[in-house]
Scaffold this active site. Sequence first.
Site, PDB file in Angstrom:
ATOM      1  N   GLY A 669       0.816  -1.206   0.000  1.00 37.17           N
ATOM      2  CA  GLY A 669       0.000   0.000   0.000  1.00 37.17           C
ATOM      3  C   GLY A 669       0.845   1.249   0.000  1.00 37.17           C
ATOM      4  N   GLY A 674       3.720   7.660   3.575  1.00 36.62           N
ATOM      5  CA  GLY A 674       4.738   6.671   3.293  1.00 36.62           C
ATOM      6  C   GLY A 674       4.166   5.385   2.726  1.00 36.62           C
ATOM      7  CE  LYS A 690       1.558   4.611   7.397  1.00 34.94           C
ATOM      8  NZ  LYS A 690       0.527   5.597   7.810  1.00 34.94           N
ATOM      9  CG  ASP A 799      -7.598  10.874   6.859  1.00 38.47           C
ATOM     10  OD1 ASP A 799      -8.612  11.272   6.264  1.00 38.47           O
ATOM     11  OD2 ASP A 799      -6.636  10.350   6.277  1.00 38.47           O
TER      12      ASP A 799
END
Length: 975
Positions: A669, A674, A690, A799
């Site tokens: 992903g 990042g 990540k 978010d």
Amino acid sequence: MSSYRQILLCFGLMFCFYLPCCVKSDELQILLNLKSALNESNTNVLDSWEATSSVCSFNGITCNAQGFVKEIELSHQNLLGVLPLDSICQLQYLDKLSLGFNLLYGEITEELGNCLKLQYLDLGNNFFTGSFPDISSLSNLHYLYLNGSGFSGTFPWKSLENTTNLAVLSIGDNPFDRIEFPDQILKLKKLYWLYMANCSIEGKIPPAIGNLTELIELELQYNYLSGEIPAEIGKLHKLWQLELYNNELTGKLPVGLRNLTKLEFFDASANNLEGDISEVRYLTNLVSLQLFKNKFSGEVPPELGEFKKLVNLSLYTNLLTGLLPQKLGSWAEFNYIDVSENFLTGPIPPDMCKKGTMRAVLMLQNKFSGEIPTTYASCTTLKRFRVSNNSLIGIVPAGIWGLPEVDIIDVAYNQLEGPITADIKNAKQMGILSAEYNRFSGELPEEISEAKSLVRIELHENQFFGKIPHGIGELKRLSNLNLQNNRLSGSIPNSLGSCASISNINMADNVLSGKIPSSLGSLPTLNSLNLSRNQLSGKIPESLSLLKLNLVDLSYNRLTGPIPTSFSIEAYNGSFIGNPGLCSSTIRHFKQCQPDSDMSKDTHTLILWLTLGAPILLVSLGCFLYIRRNEKDNSLPLKEESWNIKSFHVLTFTEYEILDFVKQENLIGKGGSGNVYKVTLPNGVELAVKHIRKSHRKSLSTSMVFNKSAGKEKEFDMEVQTLSSIRHVNVVKLYCSITSEDSCLLVYEYLRNGSLWDRLHTSNKMELDWDIRYKIAVGAAKGLEYLHHGCERLVIHRDVKSSNILLDEFMKPRIADFGLAKIVQSNGAKDSTHVIAGTHGYIAPEYGYTYKVNEKSDVYSFGVVLMELVSGKRPIEPEFGDNKDIVSWVCSKMNNKESILSIVDPRIPEVLKEDVIKVLRVAILCTTRLPAVRPTMRTVVHMLEEAEPCKLVGIVISKEGEHKIKEADKFNLLL
């Protein structure tokens, strides 16, 4: 000719006689049209509105002496629909239109200006959209209530120039365009109530406010007002209530404030005011004084102790010094006091519960001294008693431990002594008992097991002795038990294994003996177990190896036998030291376990094969490591340099094992902060990593830029550290951070079913039945509830979206990606941040007019996720139309039952659709335009768990127990 004239005269008289009947007939039709426009309601208030009845007999209708409609009073009736103003304003004698606290929606059109005789207009607390029209023609208006109705855009301030008779102007709680304090307001000399809270007023409070001398209530809270409070406010001698809460005001309380001798409610909290508060000493009629979260200094005026009406006093988070008046609260039915986080000294006033009505004593983090007054032992109404972080001495009066309504007793960090008495059996509502870091002694009473609501017991760092009460296992809600650093002896009660909700047990540094109960292995949520530095003996129960513990510490006891296999890794080395009798076949520094004398032949054979195969295994392992090392050197995209690892859980891997997988073929992903890689460790454990390159000048927060300054590095470390402390089953687990000069790796648990977005919207989507969707909704809500209410400091995610809700192998959700998370400092001046963050389609509308965000912005975004679950649609779809999102699309479907049901994903069976609508109701409440009206995540969880068919869901949101807004469930009325 005369006969002709007589005939004409006769017809004329007949026309004049029947004209009122015609007019009344028209009024009947107008009211029937109104009923028809609101006929989707489930209320019976309009049942009497029948064509065969007189309009004057209709419920809510008042007629004048001539029988014409004069008033329509239909507030608080759960009416749903769009107002036919073109029809209503044909009622020629209508002077009162009261429709507040309903479920009315749509726009208010210019036809309102045709209601020329209106004196009283109440459209408050509804769900209108668009701007409010010009009302220049309504020159007879005396009362105008528009508060909390969803109006936006520019309010027609200029039209107020013609409404000079206004006595009440209530337009607060609407997201109007920002504007400085309107001059038109200052010309309304007859105003006695001005409610302009939360309607985007900025700039300074004009001195001319002092000319509105009839004002009784002036409410300007929740705006952007700055500068000083004008001295001219002291001219408002009739003021009964003055609300300036949560603005950006500076300076001192103005000289002349003392003139407001009729003032009963004064709130200037959450500003940047400074200086002393001596001006309030003259306000002898005060009932409630709220000045918290400012920079006030100096002493609390001793005159407050003589105020005969004072029942509420909030002065917390200031710089106040000196004594509290000893007669404080002794005259009236005192409700609560909160003077926490100051520098106050001296004794606690003894008579604040003299009238038996006290609900909260909040005096933590000061320098109070002396003993706790015995009077509070009989204050049976107390719900919170918090006096921690002071210099109190003596014995806690026995009755305090057993107050029947108390939910928090917090006396930590003092010099208190004596026992916890058996009175605690009466504390049936107590959830938190916090008495750590004192000098308490004696045995813990067996009666503690009767305080069934206990969630946290914090008694560490005291001098308690004797046995741990056997009945402690009866506390089914207990999540934290901290008893470390006392003198407790005897065995650990086996009943502790019945505390099914417990996540943390710490009994370190006592003199406990006997065996570790194997029943502890049956605790499904246990996260941390510390029994170090005791005298425990026997074997480590194998049952403990079934737990997924982030921390286990059994060091410095008298344990014997083998260390369970699951603990036999280097990561747990320090967890077992100081136990000479322990052995392990795999952990260095422990003696090797000897085989049992009765070991089976199969076991001997296995050992023989392992012994013979060891050389081969070592050679193979060497080749494997050599190949992997070369592969790493050739393909690792990261610079070879020194790495620093910070672990937040017990780790079973090294940083080099992680680095080996950060390469293109493991990429799963990409995000704004990042790339994400999948790591599969040799033991089969799967992780997500990540990778954030500092050279890209990205960080966990889009507002934070990496550089080499110590300040920014420290800020980054603090944020990661705080997020790493989160422990919740519905929040993704952060194992560690691995940093170098150029990069940062964040190592998370891997969720193999991907994101909710993938499952709902991509080509890889899978069919999610409603049962799974509902469980995802509840689980994700609980994760957000923990961030908002369960952490030491409020964490705003900022978010929230379906792609940041990850699903494990059992489809249980985890809130993930704190790339935009904002941790609200406990000493922050505002519970918001001005950083723009989020994803299009999920961003709350207040960004458009305030650029502020708080936890209610997360609630809005979560409401969008609920709409995705219900409809199966993306937040932005072409079918919604230009500049439209899923929220506006859902709102457009509010017309009737069939339209509402059409929102539901067609893949969900028809028989379940009405259950699905219950979740849609919650989604609509979450996405209400006004942040103040949205429920908290705690309420959202409750509604998702408790919603039942045909149940009207309501929310009451209040500010300091005052202005209340009730929002009923509009969709229930359609079904």
